[in-house]
Design a protein around this motif. Sequence first.
Motif, PDB file in Angstrom:
ATOM      1  N   ASN A 109     -25.542  18.002-141.552  1.00 23.62           N
ATOM      2  CA  ASN A 109     -24.318  18.547-142.137  1.00 23.62           C
ATOM      3  C   ASN A 109     -23.470  19.248-141.092  1.00 23.62           C
ATOM      4  OD1 ASN A 109     -23.873  18.522-145.290  1.00 23.62           O
ATOM      5  ND2 ASN A 109     -26.091  18.528-144.977  1.00 23.62           N
ATOM      6  N   LYS A 137     -21.486  16.698-139.181  1.00 21.67           N
ATOM      7  CA  LYS A 137     -20.350  16.224-139.976  1.00 21.67           C
ATOM      8  C   LYS A 137     -19.268  17.292-140.082  1.00 21.67           C
ATOM      9  CE  LYS A 137     -19.683  13.122-142.425  1.00 21.67           C
ATOM     10  NZ  LYS A 137     -18.853  11.893-142.255  1.00 21.67           N
ATOM     11  N   ARG A 138     -19.698  18.511-140.299  1.00 23.48           N
ATOM     12  CA  ARG A 138     -18.747  19.612-140.503  1.00 23.48           C
ATOM     13  C   ARG A 138     -17.897  19.845-139.258  1.00 23.48           C
ATOM     14  NH1 ARG A 138     -22.383  22.604-142.387  1.00 23.48           N
ATOM     15  NH2 ARG A 138     -22.777  23.978-140.618  1.00 23.48           N
ATOM     16  N   TYR A 155     -20.268  19.056-146.929  1.00 24.29           N
ATOM     17  CA  TYR A 155     -20.991  19.199-145.674  1.00 24.29           C
ATOM     18  C   TYR A 155     -21.109  20.658-145.230  1.00 24.29           C
ATOM     19  CZ  TYR A 155     -20.448  14.180-145.734  1.00 24.29           C
ATOM     20  OH  TYR A 155     -20.482  12.861-146.110  1.00 24.29           O
TER      21      TYR A 155
END
Length: 691
Positions: free
Chosen positions: A400, A403-404, A578
């Motif tokens: 995550n 992605k973030r 995310y």
Amino acid sequence: MDRPSEEAIGSPNALRRQQIVTPETAARPAADADPLAQARHLLQAGRPAEAAAAAAAVLAERPDDTEALYVQAVARRFLKHYDEAAAVLAKLKRLSPQSGRVHQEDGHLRRDRGDAAGALTAYERATAANPGLMAAWREQARLFAAAGQTGRARWAEQQAERLAALPRELVSVTSFLHEGKLGKAETLCRHFLQRHPHHIEAMRLLAEIGERFNALDEAEFLLESAAEFDPDNTQVRLDYIKVLRKRQKVDAALAQARILYDRDPDNPVFQSSLGIESQIAGDTDTALAMFDKVLAKVPDDPVTWMSKGHALKTVGRTDEAVAAYRAAYTAKPDHGDAFWSLANLKTYRFTDAEMARMAALEADPETGWSDRVHLGFALGKAHEDAGAYETSFQYYDRANALKRAQSKYRIDHMDEELAAQAAVCTAELFESRAGQGDPAPDPIFIVGLPRAGSTLIEQILASHSAVDGTMELASILSLSHGLRKRQRITADSPYPRVLHDLPADRLAELGRAYLDETRVHRGSAPFFTDKMPNNFRHLGLIALILPNAKIIDARRHPMACCFSGFKQLFAEGQEFTYGLERMGRYYRGYVDLMDHWDRVLPGRILRVQHEDVVADLEGQVRRLLDFCGLPFETACVDFHKTRRAVRTASSEQVRQPINTDGLEAWQRFEPWLDPLKQALGPALTDYRRDR
């Protein structure tokens, strides 16, 4: 092959000759008062030591300035300070893992250090991220030729020659586009088209920019026009197909794919395109036949194995899908998407060997960003299945975070959007528009958050003889984009304020447009489902243009729903998932907005709590059918026996009888979920409130 020219190797002289062209560059002074511009100027002037010092001064104040880091990395390489350059590039790749020019510079560094294999991998990543990088294509051509791969060398050289033949403005547009600088790309491309209004590549590039802005109508018009001007241009037609698909013009996209295929039935690119569009149109047999044709020619193509796996998964041929995904990672050992697709079946259990292989790849800094993301989510699921919850959470959290870091989602922007909907869409608005819009009762909208049980509700309804189950249709989102005129939704943006100004005939026209656009996804049943969860943000628009449509709010316990979203890697969109804090804030905003819709649209929305469906399936089925005005049918209770294509992450789960698995799964991770609880605030306890 002889030593490559300066143009191909990223030398100071090449930098001077390859500056990005913009309408302003001709008047720009050689030196600039801005320290970063000064650093760039020094690098271009062949003074790398001074450039490195100037970049270091910028970084002293802004340590994560990616442009300053890039200048410093190039300068260190020119000075042959390779270890220092590598350290800077390592940081740059963490900050901008999808930047083509960062990977190109990594390729230059590896080449200069004598690592031909590593350089080739970096150059391939560079052109995958940004196909406008001529130097990276030329270096690939040289390295492939040196390795005896003449076919791939010829392909890379053709790409470089194609770029070399383009006006320099359009090469710059291509680079801006793929480096995420869409505003600059659009300005430069429109400026060029004003002078060359029928330039096919400029039209194609502007269409791609429009697609990324989600201005799909303009993109479609540009590509349709370009295809008429140059009907033999393959790339234009492939782009046209993609835009038509995004606009859910399934038949039109399929027809365009058929044009390419009929032109050259033995071309694997055209076979693949026809396969993909056939699959989307629901013709799985043709899709699989096309994918098999491709694999007969290119048996080790991981992309086609993935396409085949997705098609098989959609129609419930799970064992065959598993074999296809395994073939994909056999063809490309670091293919993270193949491992994630296995995990995303929800029923697959990885072997010890697969677990070890995934862990090694995820930990390897040389693994590409996208593959690491996919591997992280897959490992999170694998360790969760094995009961190693702390390790599982660590993998989910890392994936995550990756992605973030690349997401442009802003929590405060979403809060502003939801507040604007509530402020504009008042009870008075709906009272004043009573009886307007298209009166068709056909649509049944299922809204909410992803992973809240909407696929289960859709499967129940689609098991009824009077209801066609479709998928997550983007048509309402597309209509809203058209009304907002590319602007972010705020209290002052055109949409949703324009809803107060639209005349009755326009509201009816929009309702008919929705029905016409979605008809291709339907069968012969009088009703159909649209389970796009994000439509909850546009219920005001839906209520005005389709006043007789049914709206169902699929809701789930906030901790279960949010953590399930946090664990899920979505194909696109859903950027709010995310991160635990952003997930909790989004859920809280969703509950508040749905509370507003309940107030201003009393009786229009049926809330269905997932936990209630699990506890009393038949009772909730009857409640759903009553709300939709449908007679009870036993098939809706036996939903898992219904054979239909399901295109969501829950496809395998809804093919099983109802069970309590997953209701409390989040509790195993509770020690690490405090940020989520804090972000949820009052929604943690009063999410079931119902006026």
